[in-house]
Design a protein around this motif. Structure first.
Motif, PDB file in Angstrom:
ATOM      1  N   ASN A  93       4.708   3.644  -4.380  1.00 22.21           N
ATOM      2  CA  ASN A  93       5.140   2.326  -3.932  1.00 22.21           C
ATOM      3  C   ASN A  93       5.568   2.378  -2.469  1.00 22.21           C
ATOM      4  OD1 ASN A  93       6.687   0.012  -3.335  1.00 22.21           O
ATOM      5  ND2 ASN A  93       7.288  -0.236  -5.455  1.00 22.21           N
ATOM      6  N   GLU A 142       2.589   2.884  -0.120  1.00 21.72           N
ATOM      7  CA  GLU A 142       1.855   1.634   0.063  1.00 21.72           C
ATOM      8  C   GLU A 142       2.557   0.724   1.074  1.00 21.72           C
ATOM      9  OE1 GLU A 142       1.033  -2.204  -2.723  1.00 21.72           O
ATOM     10  OE2 GLU A 142       0.556  -0.264  -3.608  1.00 21.72           O
ATOM     11  N   LYS A 143       3.884   0.650   0.990  1.00 15.56           N
ATOM     12  CA  LYS A 143       4.641  -0.184   1.930  1.00 15.56           C
ATOM     13  C   LYS A 143       4.517   0.331   3.365  1.00 15.56           C
ATOM     14  CE  LYS A 143       8.094  -1.861  -1.320  1.00 15.56           C
ATOM     15  NZ  LYS A 143       9.514  -1.913  -1.673  1.00 15.56           N
ATOM     16  N   VAL A 191       2.012   2.187   4.630  1.00 14.93           N
ATOM     17  CA  VAL A 191       0.642   1.947   5.085  1.00 14.93           C
ATOM     18  C   VAL A 191       0.470   0.469   5.442  1.00 14.93           C
ATOM     19  CG1 VAL A 191      -1.788   1.935   4.393  1.00 14.93           C
ATOM     20  CG2 VAL A 191      -0.358   3.932   3.917  1.00 14.93           C
ATOM     21  N   LYS A 192       1.018  -0.427   4.654  1.00 16.09           N
ATOM     22  CA  LYS A 192       0.954  -1.869   4.948  1.00 16.09           C
ATOM     23  C   LYS A 192       1.622  -2.169   6.289  1.00 16.09           C
ATOM     24  CE  LYS A 192       0.313  -6.229   3.672  1.00 16.09           C
ATOM     25  NZ  LYS A 192      -0.983  -6.819   3.884  1.00 16.09           N
ATOM     26  N   LEU A 193       2.679  -1.467   6.599  1.00 12.00           N
ATOM     27  CA  LEU A 193       3.406  -1.666   7.853  1.00 12.00           C
ATOM     28  C   LEU A 193       2.545  -1.327   9.069  1.00 12.00           C
ATOM     29  CD1 LEU A 193       6.204  -2.533   8.860  1.00 12.00           C
ATOM     30  CD2 LEU A 193       6.936  -0.162   8.598  1.00 12.00           C
ATOM     31  N   THR A 194       1.562  -0.454   8.901  1.00 13.43           N
ATOM     32  CA  THR A 194       0.681  -0.097  10.025  1.00 13.43           C
ATOM     33  C   THR A 194      -0.169  -1.284  10.470  1.00 13.43           C
ATOM     34  OG1 THR A 194      -1.135   0.720   8.634  1.00 13.43           O
ATOM     35  CG2 THR A 194       0.544   2.332   9.322  1.00 13.43           C
ATOM     36  N   GLU A 195      -0.226  -2.347   9.672  1.00  9.41           N
ATOM     37  CA  GLU A 195      -0.927  -3.558  10.085  1.00  9.41           C
ATOM     38  C   GLU A 195      -0.149  -4.316  11.154  1.00  9.41           C
ATOM     39  OE1 GLU A 195      -1.896  -6.014   6.714  1.00  9.41           O
ATOM     40  OE2 GLU A 195      -2.738  -4.314   5.604  1.00  9.41           O
ATOM     41  N   TYR A 196       1.156  -4.037  11.272  1.00  8.72           N
ATOM     42  CA  TYR A 196       2.027  -4.777  12.180  1.00  8.72           C
ATOM     43  C   TYR A 196       2.600  -3.930  13.312  1.00  8.72           C
ATOM     44  CZ  TYR A 196       1.729  -7.801   8.139  1.00  8.72           C
ATOM     45  OH  TYR A 196       1.247  -8.561   7.108  1.00  8.72           O
TER      46      TYR A 196
END
Length: 131
Positions: free
Chosen positions: A12, A15-16, A18-23
């Motif tokens: 979990n 995933e959070k 890795v998602k942060l690398t979008e920003y």
């Protein structure tokens, strides 16, 4: 708690992040970026490190005075260093979106340092938790 619980929590958090690398660009220039979301992640991950270190401490036979609860860094991580050499454990960053100058991290190397010498994650976690 069983290891499956901690593994699911780890996935979990991964995933959070890795998602942060979008920003946020994960590179050396961005190491001091602050956001409330990152602060929350630091606290959540720190709590998991505490819980897991105490669980493994108990599992591997760590003992403590019954009048007090073991401290995750002073008692648990120190014991795990003696038992499992956790300071030598490496985290290899394999995600191409994360471009730090080193792809190898030693998150528990120097875990027992305090003050200015403490690991950055530990200083951030303790500051957020206590201040």
């Amino acid at each position: 708690m069983n290891s499956e619980f901690f593994w699911l929590r780890y996935l979990n958090f991964e995933e959070k992040v890795v998602k942060l690398t979008e920003y946020i660009a994960f590179n050396d220039e961005q190491k001091t970026v602050y956001s409330p979301y990152i602060a929350d992640l630091i606290i959540q991950i720190g709590v998991e490190i505490e819980a897991l270190s105490k669980e493994v401490f108990r599992k591997y036979g760590g003992q403590w005075d019954s009048d007090s609860y073991p401290q995750f860094d002073k008692d648990c991580l120190s014991y795990l260093e003696q038992s499992l050499s956790i300071s030598k454990k490496i985290v290899n960053i394999a995600n191409p979106l994360i471009e730090f100058s080193s792809s190898k991290l030693y998150p528990f190397k120097g875990f027992n340092y305090t003050g200015a010498r403490a690991k950055n994650w530990k200083k951030a976690y303790m500051a957020l938790r206590h201040n």
